[in-house]
Write a protein that holds these residues in place. Structure first.
Motif, PDB file in Angstrom:
ATOM      1  N   LEU A  11       0.821  -1.212   0.058  1.00 58.78           N
ATOM      2  CA  LEU A  11      -0.107  -0.129  -0.064  1.00 58.78           C
ATOM      3  C   LEU A  11       0.738   1.249  -0.109  1.00 58.78           C
ATOM      4  CD1 LEU A  11      -2.848   1.660   0.259  1.00 58.78           C
ATOM      5  CD2 LEU A  11      -2.516   1.020   2.894  1.00 58.78           C
ATOM      6  N   VAL A  12       0.733   2.201  -0.979  1.00 58.82           N
ATOM      7  CA  VAL A  12       1.547   3.423  -0.966  1.00 58.82           C
ATOM      8  C   VAL A  12       0.389   4.538  -1.500  1.00 58.82           C
ATOM      9  CG1 VAL A  12       3.654   2.209  -1.842  1.00 58.82           C
ATOM     10  CG2 VAL A  12       2.021   3.028  -3.419  1.00 58.82           C
ATOM     11  N   GLN A  13       0.973   5.770  -1.370  1.00 60.00           N
ATOM     12  CA  GLN A  13       0.210   6.974  -1.678  1.00 60.00           C
ATOM     13  C   GLN A  13       0.466   7.327  -3.278  1.00 60.00           C
ATOM     14  OE1 GLN A  13       1.371   9.801   1.218  1.00 60.00           O
ATOM     15  NE2 GLN A  13      -0.477   9.207   2.563  1.00 60.00           N
ATOM     16  N   ALA A  14      -0.307   7.935  -3.798  1.00 61.67           N
ATOM     17  CA  ALA A  14      -0.031   8.541  -5.017  1.00 61.67           C
ATOM     18  C   ALA A  14       1.300   9.416  -5.020  1.00 61.67           C
ATOM     19  CB  ALA A  14      -1.429   9.569  -5.367  1.00 61.67           C
ATOM     20  N   GLY A  15       1.791   9.024  -6.303  1.00 59.53           N
ATOM     21  CA  GLY A  15       3.095   9.968  -6.421  1.00 59.53           C
ATOM     22  C   GLY A  15       4.369   9.151  -5.777  1.00 59.53           C
ATOM     23  N   ASP A  16       4.076   7.960  -4.995  1.00 55.34           N
ATOM     24  CA  ASP A  16       5.100   7.036  -4.663  1.00 55.34           C
ATOM     25  C   ASP A  16       5.683   6.378  -5.415  1.00 55.34           C
ATOM     26  OD1 ASP A  16       3.939   6.650  -1.044  1.00 55.34           O
ATOM     27  OD2 ASP A  16       4.972   8.289  -1.951  1.00 55.34           O
ATOM     28  N   SER A  17       6.766   5.496  -5.002  1.00 55.87           N
ATOM     29  CA  SER A  17       7.211   4.698  -5.929  1.00 55.87           C
ATOM     30  C   SER A  17       7.503   3.188  -5.217  1.00 55.87           C
ATOM     31  CB  SER A  17       8.941   4.950  -6.189  1.00 55.87           C
ATOM     32  OG  SER A  17       8.916   5.930  -6.938  1.00 55.87           O
ATOM     33  N   LEU A  18       7.655   2.213  -6.185  1.00 48.16           N
ATOM     34  CA  LEU A  18       7.497   0.616  -5.707  1.00 48.16           C
ATOM     35  C   LEU A  18       8.084  -0.133  -6.483  1.00 48.16           C
ATOM     36  CD1 LEU A  18       5.955  -0.395  -3.023  1.00 48.16           C
ATOM     37  CD2 LEU A  18       4.159  -1.229  -4.598  1.00 48.16           C
ATOM     38  N   ARG A  19       8.908  -1.062  -6.231  1.00 46.96           N
ATOM     39  CA  ARG A  19       9.614  -2.109  -6.898  1.00 46.96           C
ATOM     40  C   ARG A  19       9.335  -3.308  -6.744  1.00 46.96           C
ATOM     41  NH1 ARG A  19      15.886  -3.554  -7.630  1.00 46.96           N
ATOM     42  NH2 ARG A  19      15.383  -4.809  -5.801  1.00 46.96           N
ATOM     43  N   ILE A  70      11.034  -1.724 -16.630  1.00 50.35           N
ATOM     44  CA  ILE A  70      11.222  -3.206 -16.386  1.00 50.35           C
ATOM     45  C   ILE A  70      12.663  -3.514 -16.625  1.00 50.35           C
ATOM     46  CG2 ILE A  70      10.593  -3.828 -18.808  1.00 50.35           C
ATOM     47  CD1 ILE A  70       9.383  -6.461 -17.751  1.00 50.35           C
ATOM     48  N   SER A  71      13.258  -4.425 -15.962  1.00 50.12           N
ATOM     49  CA  SER A  71      14.556  -4.937 -15.867  1.00 50.12           C
ATOM     50  C   SER A  71      14.745  -6.156 -15.510  1.00 50.12           C
ATOM     51  CB  SER A  71      15.529  -3.968 -15.150  1.00 50.12           C
ATOM     52  OG  SER A  71      15.376  -3.941 -13.745  1.00 50.12           O
ATOM     53  N   ARG A  72      16.011  -6.743 -15.844  1.00 49.08           N
ATOM     54  CA  ARG A  72      16.110  -8.190 -15.354  1.00 49.08           C
ATOM     55  C   ARG A  72      17.409  -8.385 -15.007  1.00 49.08           C
ATOM     56  NH1 ARG A  72      19.034  -7.284 -19.485  1.00 49.08           N
ATOM     57  NH2 ARG A  72      19.634  -9.098 -21.159  1.00 49.08           N
ATOM     58  N   VAL A  79      13.281 -10.590 -12.477  1.00 47.53           N
ATOM     59  CA  VAL A  79      12.805  -9.491 -13.358  1.00 47.53           C
ATOM     60  C   VAL A  79      11.995  -8.616 -12.273  1.00 47.53           C
ATOM     61  CG1 VAL A  79      10.981  -8.787 -15.214  1.00 47.53           C
ATOM     62  CG2 VAL A  79      12.349 -11.123 -15.050  1.00 47.53           C
ATOM     63  N   TYR A  80      12.537  -7.422 -12.366  1.00 44.72           N
ATOM     64  CA  TYR A  80      11.994  -6.082 -11.674  1.00 44.72           C
ATOM     65  C   TYR A  80      11.068  -5.317 -12.337  1.00 44.72           C
ATOM     66  CZ  TYR A  80      16.034  -7.570  -9.027  1.00 44.72           C
ATOM     67  OH  TYR A  80      17.026  -8.265  -8.371  1.00 44.72           O
ATOM     68  N   LEU A  81      10.154  -4.603 -11.718  1.00 48.87           N
ATOM     69  CA  LEU A  81       9.142  -3.546 -12.317  1.00 48.87           C
ATOM     70  C   LEU A  81       9.289  -2.527 -11.447  1.00 48.87           C
ATOM     71  CD1 LEU A  81       7.106  -2.819 -14.614  1.00 48.87           C
ATOM     72  CD2 LEU A  81       5.263  -3.463 -13.086  1.00 48.87           C
ATOM     73  N   GLN A 119      -0.470  -7.576  -4.799  1.00 48.09           N
ATOM     74  CA  GLN A 119      -1.349  -6.575  -4.902  1.00 48.09           C
ATOM     75  C   GLN A 119      -0.524  -5.372  -4.660  1.00 48.09           C
ATOM     76  OE1 GLN A 119      -4.912  -6.581  -5.053  1.00 48.09           O
ATOM     77  NE2 GLN A 119      -4.599  -4.517  -4.942  1.00 48.09           N
ATOM     78  N   VAL A 120      -0.861  -4.281  -5.139  1.00 45.72           N
ATOM     79  CA  VAL A 120      -0.445  -2.894  -5.252  1.00 45.72           C
ATOM     80  C   VAL A 120      -1.903  -2.247  -5.028  1.00 45.72           C
ATOM     81  CG1 VAL A 120       0.501  -1.254  -6.473  1.00 45.72           C
ATOM     82  CG2 VAL A 120       1.580  -3.625  -6.786  1.00 45.72           C
ATOM     83  N   THR A 121      -1.665  -1.227  -4.184  1.00 49.08           N
ATOM     84  CA  THR A 121      -2.917  -0.448  -3.871  1.00 49.08           C
ATOM     85  C   THR A 121      -2.134   0.762  -3.575  1.00 49.08           C
ATOM     86  OG1 THR A 121      -3.834  -2.362  -2.793  1.00 49.08           O
ATOM     87  CG2 THR A 121      -4.785  -0.014  -2.201  1.00 49.08           C
ATOM     88  N   VAL A 122      -2.758   1.788  -4.357  1.00 53.08           N
ATOM     89  CA  VAL A 122      -2.360   3.205  -4.300  1.00 53.08           C
ATOM     90  C   VAL A 122      -3.504   4.119  -3.965  1.00 53.08           C
ATOM     91  CG1 VAL A 122      -1.321   5.205  -5.783  1.00 53.08           C
ATOM     92  CG2 VAL A 122      -0.705   2.891  -6.419  1.00 53.08           C
TER      93      VAL A 122
END
Length: 124
Positions: A11-19, A70-72, A79-81, A119-122
């Motif tokens: 769970l993150v806020q709008a504008g944040d980053s996540l990998r 995206i990278s690996r 693999v990362y996003l 799950q990604v929740t923004v």
């Protein structure tokens, strides 16, 4: 048997980053394409990004281009996003997929193996 395990959602806020990470095992992936798809409640599965394991060519969905990368890591079979400038509409279950392909394709039918999803929740 190819096995994919995603991690990194939350769970993150709008504008944040996540990998997000996708650990891949069970084979050699030289001739594979790896991709991230996402599915929000009540919506169709959407292509997010894909990468060729060999060579590293990439393809992005229109809604994430310029924000996601995206990278690996061949040595770690991962693999990362990287997701930057997250928006409320990025909220979804993100799944990693693998398929034998010389090209990165955006259709889910082109991928034989799938992870369980994360799950990604923004929050807006």
């Amino acid at each position: 048997q190819v096995h994919l395990v995603e991690s990194g959602g939350g769970l993150v806020q709008a504008g944040d980053s996540l990998r997000l990470s996708c650990a891949v095992s069970g084979g050699t992936f030289r001739n594979y394409a790896l991709a991230w798809f996402r599915q929000a409640p009540g919506k169709d599965r959407e292509f997010v990004a894909g990468i060729r394991w060999s060579g590293g060519s990439t393809l992005y969905g229109v809604s994430v281009k310029g924000r996601f990368t995206i990278s690996r890591d061949n040595a770690k079979n991962t693999v990362y996003l990287q997701m930057n400038s997250l928006k409320f509409e990025d909220t979804a279950v993100y799944s990693c997929a693998a398929g034998r392909s010389i090209l990165v394709i955006s259709f889910s039918s082109g991928y034989e193996y799938w992870g369980q999803g994360t799950q990604v929740t923004v929050s807006s």
